[in-house]
Design an enzyme around this catalytic site. Structure first.
Site, short mmCIF file in Angstrom:
data_model
loop_
_atom_site.label_atom_id
_atom_site.label_comp_id
_atom_site.label_asym_id
_atom_site.label_seq_id
_atom_site.Cartn_x
_atom_site.Cartn_y
_atom_site.Cartn_z
N LYS A 69 -13.01 -10.06 5.00
CA LYS A 69 -12.23 -8.90 4.53
C LYS A 69 -13.13 -7.66 4.49
O LYS A 69 -14.01 -7.54 3.64
CB LYS A 69 -11.70 -9.23 3.12
CG LYS A 69 -10.92 -8.14 2.48
CD LYS A 69 -9.48 -8.18 2.85
CE LYS A 69 -8.75 -6.96 2.33
NZ LYS A 69 -7.47 -6.72 2.97
N LYS B 257 -3.16 -9.68 -2.58
CA LYS B 257 -2.28 -9.33 -3.71
C LYS B 257 -0.94 -10.09 -3.67
O LYS B 257 -0.34 -10.32 -4.71
CB LYS B 257 -2.05 -7.82 -3.79
CG LYS B 257 -1.22 -7.22 -2.67
CD LYS B 257 0.10 -6.72 -3.15
CE LYS B 257 0.96 -6.10 -2.08
NZ LYS B 257 0.92 -6.48 -0.71
N LYS C 182 2.20 -12.74 3.10
CA LYS C 182 3.45 -12.48 2.36
C LYS C 182 4.37 -13.69 2.47
O LYS C 182 4.93 -14.16 1.48
CB LYS C 182 4.16 -11.24 2.91
CG LYS C 182 3.34 -9.97 2.75
CD LYS C 182 4.11 -8.76 3.22
CE LYS C 182 3.18 -7.59 3.44
NZ LYS C 182 2.18 -7.36 2.39
N GLY D 129 0.80 -1.22 0.00
CA GLY D 129 0.00 0.00 0.00
C GLY D 129 0.83 1.27 0.00
O GLY D 129 0.49 2.25 -0.68
N ASN D 130 1.96 1.26 0.73
CA ASN D 130 2.74 2.50 0.87
C ASN D 130 3.47 2.90 -0.42
O ASN D 130 4.00 4.00 -0.51
CB ASN D 130 3.73 2.41 2.05
CG ASN D 130 4.81 1.39 1.80
OD1 ASN D 130 4.58 0.36 1.18
ND2 ASN D 130 6.02 1.67 2.27
P1 ADP Z 1 1.36 -4.05 2.57
O1 ADP Z 1 0.39 -2.91 2.49
O2 ADP Z 1 2.73 -3.68 2.13
O3 ADP Z 1 0.84 -5.30 1.91
P2 ADP Z 1 0.81 -4.91 5.31
O4 ADP Z 1 0.45 -3.74 6.18
O5 ADP Z 1 -0.28 -5.80 4.89
O6 ADP Z 1 1.62 -4.35 4.09
O7 ADP Z 1 1.96 -5.79 6.01
C1 ADP Z 1 3.14 -5.20 6.52
C2 ADP Z 1 3.02 -5.10 8.02
O8 ADP Z 1 3.05 -6.42 8.60
C3 ADP Z 1 4.13 -4.41 8.75
O9 ADP Z 1 3.99 -2.99 8.72
C4 ADP Z 1 4.01 -4.97 10.17
O10 ADP Z 1 3.25 -4.09 10.98
C5 ADP Z 1 3.19 -6.27 10.00
N1 ADP Z 1 3.78 -7.48 10.55
C6 ADP Z 1 3.09 -8.48 11.13
N2 ADP Z 1 3.87 -9.48 11.53
C7 ADP Z 1 5.14 -9.13 11.19
C8 ADP Z 1 6.41 -9.76 11.35
N3 ADP Z 1 6.53 -10.96 11.92
N4 ADP Z 1 7.50 -9.11 10.89
C9 ADP Z 1 7.40 -7.89 10.30
N5 ADP Z 1 6.21 -7.24 10.12
C10 ADP Z 1 5.09 -7.85 10.56
MG MG Z 2 -0.30 -1.92 4.61
#
Ligand code: ADP
Ligand code: MG
Length: 322
Positions: free
Chosen positions: A129, A219, A281, A11-12
């Protein structure tokens, strides 16, 4: 060595958490992202790009609601396709401009593509969701009466007035419908932007025809399917943290550097990765390695090139064969 790299942008890459999402803000973020992508292209790599669409689809759903007395609101799948076009356009133009500045006018194309899911996916039984606007109890009841097919859940505590939200399923992606076209374009050296927002989710009827479904595909998982379609060497998930971590958010938090498939499976089983954020992820990366990929990376946008050459980021590799 020239590699085919599939990059899943978080998202960022398009909108920062504190921004409202004006076109100017989004283009500015997309420029920062494209600068990194252009550098990777300068190294001679082939890129296939995918991205999220949560905030954009959320805003567009709000617009459908706000303008419904004047213009017919569009259904969920069409909103998904509209955001694929919207975000794809921003990346396509910005990347083309950077490449032109460097006098390397590689062809760039964004495609609106469908991704097959199954109506038997267990997530349809209890959709989870949240999407679109928040409603009060009264608004939620009115919408439910108008649209009985909607699933509306209380997603905030009772003290919050607007605490109800529509929820949709997040089924597992099965395959890209347009995979042959995407593969051919990548093979001919075109930089392809595809499966944005996880792709438009479609189901197949008994005659083999497709129809859009109200769902959101993760995604990162859709990115892994895309990576398989194009035979990627590397699958890269670029988010807002530079490593996946063990003991995330605790004093024992530690970056995961290089990990084998089995080590990462063990961390996942121990519950280090949160569902809905790092969980999918890691799962997508593990699927990529299991499929036959040689390297899956989780890192932040600014560390992408460093991670590619082994200097930083979480790098997941196959188990040693011995
Ligand atoms: P994106 O929008 O890039 O898909 P998300 O917000 O869905 O990102 O996922 C990234 C976030 O996952 C990080 O900002 C963090 O807060 C969270 N997160 C959860 N578990 C972990 C972990 N084990 N290590 C690192 N980040 C984690
Ligand atoms: Mg995010």
């Amino acid at each position: 060595m020239r590699k085919t790299i599939v990059i899943a942008l978080g998202g960022n890459a398009i909108k920062q958490a504190d921004e409202s999402g004006t076109a100017e803000e989004q283009f500015k973020n997309v420029q920062t992202t494209c600068r990194q992508l252009a550098s990777m292209l300068m190294y001679g790599h082939r890129l296939v790009i995918t991205h999220g669409n949560g905030p954009q689809a959320g805003n567009l759903l709000l617009q459908q609601e706000a303008g419904k007395e004047e213009v017919p609101p569009q259904p969920f799948d069409i909103v998904g396709a509209m955001t694929q076009g919207q975000i794809g356009y921003m990346f396509q133009q910005t990347l083309q401009n950077f490449l032109w500045e460097q006098r390397t006018p590689l062809p760039v194309i964004s495609v609106v593509n469908q991704v097959l899911v199954s109506e038997d996916d267990p997530d349809y039984q209890d959709p989870s969701k949240p999407v679109g606007p928040f409603y009060t109890k009264e608004e939620a009841e009115k919408i439910k009466a108008e649209r009985p097919e909607y699933v509306i859940k209380e997603v905030k505590p009772p003290s919050v007035e607007k605490r109800f939200r529509r929820v949709v399923a997040s089924p597992d992606p099965i395959r890209n419908i347009e995979y042959l076209a995407i593969r051919k374009m990548v093979q001919t050296g075109i930089v392809v932007i595809a499966s944005g927002g996880g792709g438009v989710p479609v189901v197949m009827d008994e005659k083999g025809c497709f129809r859009g479904t109200a769902a959101v595909i993760d995604k990162d998982k859709a990115g892994q399917r895309l990576a398989a379609v194009v035979g990627a060497d590397v699958f890269m998930v670029l988010t807002d943290v530079d490593h996946a971590k063990v003991n995330f958010g605790t004093p024992e938090e530690r970056d995961i550097g290089c990990a084998t498939y089995s080590e990462m499976v063990k961390y996942a089983e121990e519950g280090h990765f949160k569902a809905g954020s790092m969980g999918p992820k890691v799962e997508a990366c593990l699927r990529f390695i299991k499929w036959g990929g040689t390297l899956a990376i989780i890192t932040s946008l600014d560390k992408a090139i460093g991670a590619l050459i082994g200097q930083t980021g979480t790098r997941i590799v196959p188990d040693p064969v011995c």
